[in-house]
Design an enzyme around this catalytic site. Structure first.
Site, short mmCIF file in Angstrom:
data_model
loop_
_atom_site.label_atom_id
_atom_site.label_comp_id
_atom_site.label_asym_id
_atom_site.label_seq_id
_atom_site.Cartn_x
_atom_site.Cartn_y
_atom_site.Cartn_z
N THR A 1 -154.58 20.74 -96.49
CA THR A 1 -154.92 19.86 -95.37
C THR A 1 -153.78 19.89 -94.34
OG1 THR A 1 -154.09 17.94 -96.56
CG2 THR A 1 -156.45 18.40 -96.74
N THR B 1 -151.68 17.80 -92.29
CA THR B 1 -150.38 17.11 -92.37
C THR B 1 -149.63 17.55 -93.61
OG1 THR B 1 -151.27 15.22 -91.16
CG2 THR B 1 -149.26 14.85 -92.42
N CYS B 2 -150.33 17.69 -94.70
CA CYS B 2 -149.72 18.07 -95.97
C CYS B 2 -149.11 19.47 -95.90
CB CYS B 2 -150.76 18.04 -97.08
SG CYS B 2 -151.70 16.50 -97.17
N SER B 3 -149.82 20.40 -95.28
CA SER B 3 -149.39 21.80 -95.21
C SER B 3 -148.39 22.07 -94.08
CB SER B 3 -150.60 22.72 -95.02
OG SER B 3 -151.47 22.63 -96.12
#
Length: 182
Positions: A53, A55-57
């Site tokens: 996803t 923000t996570c990546s």
């Protein structure tokens, strides 16, 4: 989750490389427990809504990965990223991100996330049940400090990010060390 809380006992179903297995998928199942990951060490655990996803990546995982040396200098033995994704997804995401310093923990059924009170419904995004974004400093299986994004709620329309950012967790560690040294 809160400071002083002991982590729940959970068994995580992981896939690990096994060179004795031939073929295109040389991995075997290996059960790992909460104790395997957290006992006898001081670690940072951060959890997020999903592998791959935005923000996570883009921010959270790369930030912890690139800052690993700074965390180690503040007494952190390991950094783990957890998500309510299975081991296949977590391993492929770590591979795609070129992760070398951060370990990934698959909480495929959401058992750990539910037991620490961070499981939320994200049906509004088509995700189903996932983790609310948080980070924690954990010392020998006990939460030392906890960083939760504001607004935890089912089907939250936004994905807040800041409290659980690597910079915020590192700031806590540096200030704690400075306070202890003073």
């Amino acid at each position: 989750m809160f400071a002083g809380q002991k982590l729940p006992n959970v068994t995580f179903r992981t896939r690990v490389r096994d060179d004795s297995i031939e073929g295109p998928n040389p991995f075997r199942w290996q059960d790992m427990t909460t104790a395997d990951y957290f006992e006898g060490k001081r670690v940072v655990l951060f959890s997020l809504p999903g592998a791959f996803t935005p923000t996570c990546s883009t921010y959270q995982l790369p930030g912890f990965e690139n800052g690993f040396g700074d965390f180690a200098a503040e007494g952190i033995d390991a950094i783990y990223c957890m998500s309510v994704n299975d081991s296949f997804v977590m391993n492929k995401w770590a591979e795609a991100q070129g992760i070398k310093n951060v370990g990934v923990i698959p909480d495929g059924s959401g058992e750990f996330t539910r037991k620490v009170g961070m499981l939320v419904d994200k049906d509004n995004l088509g995700f189903g049940m996932r983790s609310w974004r948080y980070a924690a400093v954990i010392d020998n299986g006990v939460v030392e400090a906890f960083f939760e994004e504001p607004g935890r709620d089912d089907n939250h329309p936004e994905d807040p990010y800041g409290e659980s950012a690597p910079e915020n967790v590192l700031s806590y560690l540096k200030n704690k060390v400075d306070t202890v040294a003073a």
